[in-house]
Design a protein around this motif. Structure first.
Motif, PDB file in Angstrom:
ATOM      1  N   UNK A   1     -28.005  13.518  15.243  1.00 26.96           N
ATOM      2  CA  UNK A   1     -27.679  14.837  14.693  1.00 26.96           C
ATOM      3  C   UNK A   1     -26.601  15.538  15.505  1.00 26.96           C
ATOM      4  N   UNK A   2     -26.548  15.278  16.805  1.00 25.89           N
ATOM      5  CA  UNK A   2     -25.484  15.844  17.635  1.00 25.89           C
ATOM      6  C   UNK A   2     -24.143  15.253  17.220  1.00 25.89           C
ATOM      7  N   UNK A   3     -24.112  13.943  16.995  1.00 25.49           N
ATOM      8  CA  UNK A   3     -22.882  13.305  16.520  1.00 25.49           C
ATOM      9  C   UNK A   3     -22.466  13.879  15.165  1.00 25.49           C
ATOM     10  N   UNK A   4     -23.431  14.019  14.268  1.00 22.44           N
ATOM     11  CA  UNK A   4     -23.109  14.513  12.933  1.00 22.44           C
ATOM     12  C   UNK A   4     -22.606  15.950  12.985  1.00 22.44           C
ATOM     13  N   UNK A   5     -23.276  16.810  13.729  1.00 22.99           N
ATOM     14  CA  UNK A   5     -22.826  18.194  13.842  1.00 22.99           C
ATOM     15  C   UNK A   5     -21.444  18.258  14.479  1.00 22.99           C
ATOM     16  N   UNK A   6     -21.200  17.436  15.478  1.00 24.79           N
ATOM     17  CA  UNK A   6     -19.877  17.389  16.111  1.00 24.79           C
ATOM     18  C   UNK A   6     -18.819  16.913  15.122  1.00 24.79           C
ATOM     19  N   UNK A   7     -19.164  15.929  14.312  1.00 24.71           N
ATOM     20  CA  UNK A   7     -18.235  15.432  13.289  1.00 24.71           C
ATOM     21  C   UNK A   7     -17.907  16.528  12.278  1.00 24.71           C
ATOM     22  N   UNK A   8     -18.918  17.274  11.878  1.00 26.20           N
ATOM     23  CA  UNK A   8     -18.707  18.359  10.913  1.00 26.20           C
ATOM     24  C   UNK A   8     -17.806  19.434  11.508  1.00 26.20           C
ATOM     25  N   UNK A   9     -18.036  19.791  12.758  1.00 22.73           N
ATOM     26  CA  UNK A   9     -17.198  20.803  13.407  1.00 22.73           C
ATOM     27  C   UNK A   9     -15.750  20.328  13.490  1.00 22.73           C
ATOM     28  N   UNK A  10     -15.549  19.065  13.868  1.00 19.98           N
ATOM     29  CA  UNK A  10     -14.184  18.515  13.919  1.00 19.98           C
ATOM     30  C   UNK A  10     -13.531  18.548  12.541  1.00 19.98           C
ATOM     31  N   UNK A  11     -14.291  18.227  11.523  1.00 21.16           N
ATOM     32  CA  UNK A  11     -13.762  18.232  10.157  1.00 21.16           C
ATOM     33  C   UNK A  11     -13.397  19.643   9.719  1.00 21.16           C
ATOM     34  N   UNK A  12     -14.222  20.616  10.058  1.00 19.46           N
ATOM     35  CA  UNK A  12     -13.948  22.012   9.698  1.00 19.46           C
ATOM     36  C   UNK A  12     -12.680  22.498  10.410  1.00 19.46           C
ATOM     37  N   UNK A  13     -12.528  22.172  11.682  1.00 19.48           N
ATOM     38  CA  UNK A  13     -11.319  22.546  12.424  1.00 19.48           C
ATOM     39  C   UNK A  13     -10.094  21.881  11.785  1.00 19.48           C
TER      40      UNK A  13
END
Length: 108
Positions: free
Chosen positions: A2-14
């Motif tokens: 879930x940490x990887x997924x949340x980090x991926x989502x944040x990178x995608x949003x940026x």
């Protein structure tokens, strides 16, 4: 995972936010943020998929990504969302929650 997924989502949003600022890849720094952001997002998503089914990961990615990009766009670009749009995003979040909590599809 879930940490990887949340980090991926944040990178995608940026990256998506910078995509608007890149003006069709004519602005160097915004374009570099887009490229690095999407690269990091997909790398982190690939790490997530070691332990999570792709359908579940993508459902979470899509719903949270849409909600977060919409929120950031409202703040950064002064874009407005109406009640119908907010309702639709709420339904997406509820759908992901149902999928994760009650569906056998979420079991890896």
């Amino acid at each position: 995972m879930y940490v990887y997924l949340l980090s991926a989502i944040i990178c995608e949003v940026v990256a998506t936010t910078a995509l608007n600022a890149s003006n069709g890849f004519t602005k160097l720094w915004a374009s570099l943020i887009v490229i690095c952001g999407y690269g990091a997002a997909f790398y982190l998503l690939s790490l997530t998929l070691r332990d999570m089914k792709v359908g579940i990961a993508y459902a979470i990615w899509s719903a949270l990504g849409i909600v977060l990009v919409t929120g950031v766009s409202a703040i950064v670009y002064k874009q407005k969302i109406d009640v119908v749009g907010m309702t639709g995003m709420g339904l997406m979040i509820v759908g992901v929650m149902l999928l994760m909590v009650f569906s056998n599809a979420s079991v890896h």
